[in-house]
Design a protein around this motif. Structure first.
Motif, PDB file in Angstrom:
ATOM      1  N   VAL A   9       0.839  -1.201   0.000  1.00 41.99           N
ATOM      2  CA  VAL A   9       0.000   0.000   0.000  1.00 41.99           C
ATOM      3  C   VAL A   9       0.872   1.247   0.000  1.00 41.99           C
ATOM      4  CG1 VAL A   9      -1.735   1.327   1.268  1.00 41.99           C
ATOM      5  CG2 VAL A   9      -1.949  -1.154   1.103  1.00 41.99           C
ATOM      6  N   ALA A  10       1.907   1.254   0.815  1.00 43.65           N
ATOM      7  CA  ALA A  10       2.807   2.404   0.879  1.00 43.65           C
ATOM      8  C   ALA A  10       3.448   2.669  -0.485  1.00 43.65           C
ATOM      9  CB  ALA A  10       3.881   2.178   1.945  1.00 43.65           C
ATOM     10  N   THR A  11       3.891   1.618  -1.148  1.00 42.64           N
ATOM     11  CA  THR A  11       4.487   1.765  -2.470  1.00 42.64           C
ATOM     12  C   THR A  11       3.461   2.290  -3.461  1.00 42.64           C
ATOM     13  OG1 THR A  11       6.046  -0.025  -2.027  1.00 42.64           O
ATOM     14  CG2 THR A  11       5.667   0.534  -4.338  1.00 42.64           C
ATOM     15  N   PHE A  12       2.272   1.739  -3.451  1.00 45.12           N
ATOM     16  CA  PHE A  12       1.200   2.149  -4.369  1.00 45.12           C
ATOM     17  C   PHE A  12       0.825   3.617  -4.168  1.00 45.12           C
ATOM     18  CE2 PHE A  12      -3.339   2.547  -5.451  1.00 45.12           C
ATOM     19  CZ  PHE A  12      -3.286   2.185  -6.787  1.00 45.12           C
ATOM     20  N   LEU A  13       0.741   4.040  -2.903  1.00 44.37           N
ATOM     21  CA  LEU A  13       0.360   5.422  -2.603  1.00 44.37           C
ATOM     22  C   LEU A  13       1.534   6.388  -2.662  1.00 44.37           C
ATOM     23  CD1 LEU A  13      -2.093   4.881   0.403  1.00 44.37           C
ATOM     24  CD2 LEU A  13      -2.677   5.250  -2.009  1.00 44.37           C
ATOM     25  N   GLY A  14       2.752   5.863  -2.628  1.00 43.39           N
ATOM     26  CA  GLY A  14       3.938   6.713  -2.645  1.00 43.39           C
ATOM     27  C   GLY A  14       4.194   7.397  -1.317  1.00 43.39           C
ATOM     28  N   VAL A  15       3.891   6.687  -0.223  1.00 49.09           N
ATOM     29  CA  VAL A  15       4.099   7.219   1.122  1.00 49.09           C
ATOM     30  C   VAL A  15       4.896   6.218   1.951  1.00 49.09           C
ATOM     31  CG1 VAL A  15       1.970   8.587   1.061  1.00 49.09           C
ATOM     32  CG2 VAL A  15       1.910   6.281   1.999  1.00 49.09           C
ATOM     33  N   GLN A  16       5.281   6.620   3.143  1.00 49.88           N
ATOM     34  CA  GLN A  16       5.998   5.723   4.047  1.00 49.88           C
ATOM     35  C   GLN A  16       5.020   4.750   4.707  1.00 49.88           C
ATOM     36  OE1 GLN A  16       8.099   8.108   6.868  1.00 49.88           O
ATOM     37  NE2 GLN A  16       9.550   8.882   5.357  1.00 49.88           N
ATOM     38  N   GLU A  17       5.538   3.606   5.130  1.00 49.78           N
ATOM     39  CA  GLU A  17       4.709   2.591   5.793  1.00 49.78           C
ATOM     40  C   GLU A  17       4.042   3.144   7.047  1.00 49.78           C
ATOM     41  OE1 GLU A  17       6.559  -1.244   6.335  1.00 49.78           O
ATOM     42  OE2 GLU A  17       7.598  -1.063   4.412  1.00 49.78           O
ATOM     43  N   SER A  18       4.735   3.993   7.783  1.00 51.39           N
ATOM     44  CA  SER A  18       4.155   4.561   9.004  1.00 51.39           C
ATOM     45  C   SER A  18       2.920   5.395   8.684  1.00 51.39           C
ATOM     46  CB  SER A  18       5.184   5.404   9.753  1.00 51.39           C
ATOM     47  OG  SER A  18       5.642   6.467   8.946  1.00 51.39           O
ATOM     48  N   SER A  27      -8.785   5.351  10.898  1.00 52.46           N
ATOM     49  CA  SER A  27      -9.960   4.858  10.152  1.00 52.46           C
ATOM     50  C   SER A  27     -10.167   5.574   8.822  1.00 52.46           C
ATOM     51  CB  SER A  27     -11.224   4.953  11.006  1.00 52.46           C
ATOM     52  OG  SER A  27     -11.080   4.181  12.169  1.00 52.46           O
ATOM     53  N   LEU A  28      -9.102   6.068   8.229  1.00 51.88           N
ATOM     54  CA  LEU A  28      -9.191   6.671   6.901  1.00 51.88           C
ATOM     55  C   LEU A  28      -8.997   5.628   5.811  1.00 51.88           C
ATOM     56  CD1 LEU A  28      -7.186   9.919   7.626  1.00 51.88           C
ATOM     57  CD2 LEU A  28      -9.662   9.682   7.370  1.00 51.88           C
ATOM     58  N   LEU A  29      -8.358   4.541   6.166  1.00 50.53           N
ATOM     59  CA  LEU A  29      -8.150   3.401   5.280  1.00 50.53           C
ATOM     60  C   LEU A  29      -8.397   2.165   6.136  1.00 50.53           C
ATOM     61  CD1 LEU A  29      -7.294   2.874   2.360  1.00 50.53           C
ATOM     62  CD2 LEU A  29      -4.947   2.811   3.118  1.00 50.53           C
ATOM     63  N   THR A  30      -9.445   1.430   5.846  1.00 51.22           N
ATOM     64  CA  THR A  30      -9.889   0.335   6.706  1.00 51.22           C
ATOM     65  C   THR A  30      -9.264  -0.995   6.303  1.00 51.22           C
ATOM     66  OG1 THR A  30     -11.995   1.479   6.929  1.00 51.22           O
ATOM     67  CG2 THR A  30     -11.927  -0.806   7.643  1.00 51.22           C
ATOM     68  N   ALA A  31      -8.669  -1.667   7.278  1.00 50.74           N
ATOM     69  CA  ALA A  31      -8.085  -2.983   7.039  1.00 50.74           C
ATOM     70  C   ALA A  31      -9.186  -4.030   6.988  1.00 50.74           C
ATOM     71  CB  ALA A  31      -7.092  -3.332   8.146  1.00 50.74           C
ATOM     72  N   LYS A  32      -9.033  -4.993   6.095  1.00 49.67           N
ATOM     73  CA  LYS A  32      -9.992  -6.094   5.982  1.00 49.67           C
ATOM     74  C   LYS A  32      -9.641  -7.237   6.924  1.00 49.67           C
ATOM     75  CE  LYS A  32     -12.914  -4.768   2.936  1.00 49.67           C
ATOM     76  NZ  LYS A  32     -14.293  -4.584   3.295  1.00 49.67           N
ATOM     77  N   SER A  49      -9.536   3.295  -4.534  1.00 49.70           N
ATOM     78  CA  SER A  49     -10.559   4.326  -4.340  1.00 49.70           C
ATOM     79  C   SER A  49     -10.038   5.441  -3.440  1.00 49.70           C
ATOM     80  CB  SER A  49     -11.816   3.721  -3.721  1.00 49.70           C
ATOM     81  OG  SER A  49     -12.417   2.821  -4.596  1.00 49.70           O
ATOM     82  N   TYR A  50      -9.325   5.073  -2.376  1.00 51.28           N
ATOM     83  CA  TYR A  50      -8.760   6.070  -1.463  1.00 51.28           C
ATOM     84  C   TYR A  50      -7.765   6.958  -2.210  1.00 51.28           C
ATOM     85  CZ  TYR A  50      -6.179   8.342   2.193  1.00 51.28           C
ATOM     86  OH  TYR A  50      -5.582   9.304   2.965  1.00 51.28           O
ATOM     87  N   LYS A  51      -6.915   6.361  -3.029  1.00 51.36           N
ATOM     88  CA  LYS A  51      -5.923   7.136  -3.770  1.00 51.36           C
ATOM     89  C   LYS A  51      -6.612   8.111  -4.719  1.00 51.36           C
ATOM     90  CE  LYS A  51      -1.834   6.879  -6.658  1.00 51.36           C
ATOM     91  NZ  LYS A  51      -0.849   6.024  -7.298  1.00 51.36           N
ATOM     92  N   SER A  52      -7.637   7.654  -5.407  1.00 54.03           N
ATOM     93  CA  SER A  52      -8.376   8.510  -6.323  1.00 54.03           C
ATOM     94  C   SER A  52      -9.007   9.695  -5.585  1.00 54.03           C
ATOM     95  CB  SER A  52      -9.452   7.692  -7.028  1.00 54.03           C
ATOM     96  OG  SER A  52     -10.253   8.498  -7.834  1.00 54.03           O
ATOM     97  N   LEU A  53      -9.638   9.420  -4.460  1.00 52.52           N
ATOM     98  CA  LEU A  53     -10.258  10.476  -3.661  1.00 52.52           C
ATOM     99  C   LEU A  53      -9.206  11.459  -3.157  1.00 52.52           C
ATOM    100  CD1 LEU A  53     -12.674  11.715  -2.185  1.00 52.52           C
ATOM    101  CD2 LEU A  53     -12.176  10.153  -0.295  1.00 52.52           C
ATOM    102  N   ALA A  54      -8.118  10.949  -2.623  1.00 52.34           N
ATOM    103  CA  ALA A  54      -7.056  11.796  -2.087  1.00 52.34           C
ATOM    104  C   ALA A  54      -6.475  12.705  -3.172  1.00 52.34           C
ATOM    105  CB  ALA A  54      -5.955  10.950  -1.460  1.00 52.34           C
ATOM    106  N   GLU A  55      -6.304  12.176  -4.375  1.00 53.63           N
ATOM    107  CA  GLU A  55      -5.779  12.988  -5.470  1.00 53.63           C
ATOM    108  C   GLU A  55      -6.754  14.094  -5.843  1.00 53.63           C
ATOM    109  OE1 GLU A  55      -4.933   9.941  -8.347  1.00 53.63           O
ATOM    110  OE2 GLU A  55      -2.880   9.707  -7.606  1.00 53.63           O
ATOM    111  N   ARG A  56      -8.042  13.786  -5.841  1.00 47.01           N
ATOM    112  CA  ARG A  56      -9.047  14.809  -6.155  1.00 47.01           C
ATOM    113  C   ARG A  56      -9.122  15.894  -5.084  1.00 47.01           C
ATOM    114  NH1 ARG A  56     -14.293  11.881  -6.768  1.00 47.01           N
ATOM    115  NH2 ARG A  56     -13.187  10.040  -6.094  1.00 47.01           N
TER     116      ARG A  56
END
Length: 60
Positions: A9-18, A27-32, A49-56
């Motif tokens: 997820v971190a790689t996909f979003l381009g952020v750190q694991e933390s 609760s901004l990204l819910t684990a299954k 979906s979260y990435k798309s929303l965040a970019e918008r």
């Protein structure tokens, strides 16, 4: 349903694991599920979906 671990997820979003762990805690990204070590696993479609929303809204 395809699951992604924190590192993926971190790689996909381009952020750190933390940051991914904080998003889950807030609760901004819910684990299954949780893996054997208790780390969250996320549904790929929800992460996309979260990435798309965040970019918008102006970025992660």
């Amino acid at each position: 349903m395809s699951l992604m671990n924190v590192e993926e997820v971190a790689t996909f979003l381009g952020v750190q694991e933390s940051r991914v762990e904080r998003l889950e805690r807030e609760s901004l990204l819910t684990a299954k599920e949780k893996d054997e070590q208790g780390r969250p696993l996320f549904d790929r479609s929800q992460v996309e979906s979260y990435k798309s929303l965040a970019e918008r809204l102006g970025g992660l």
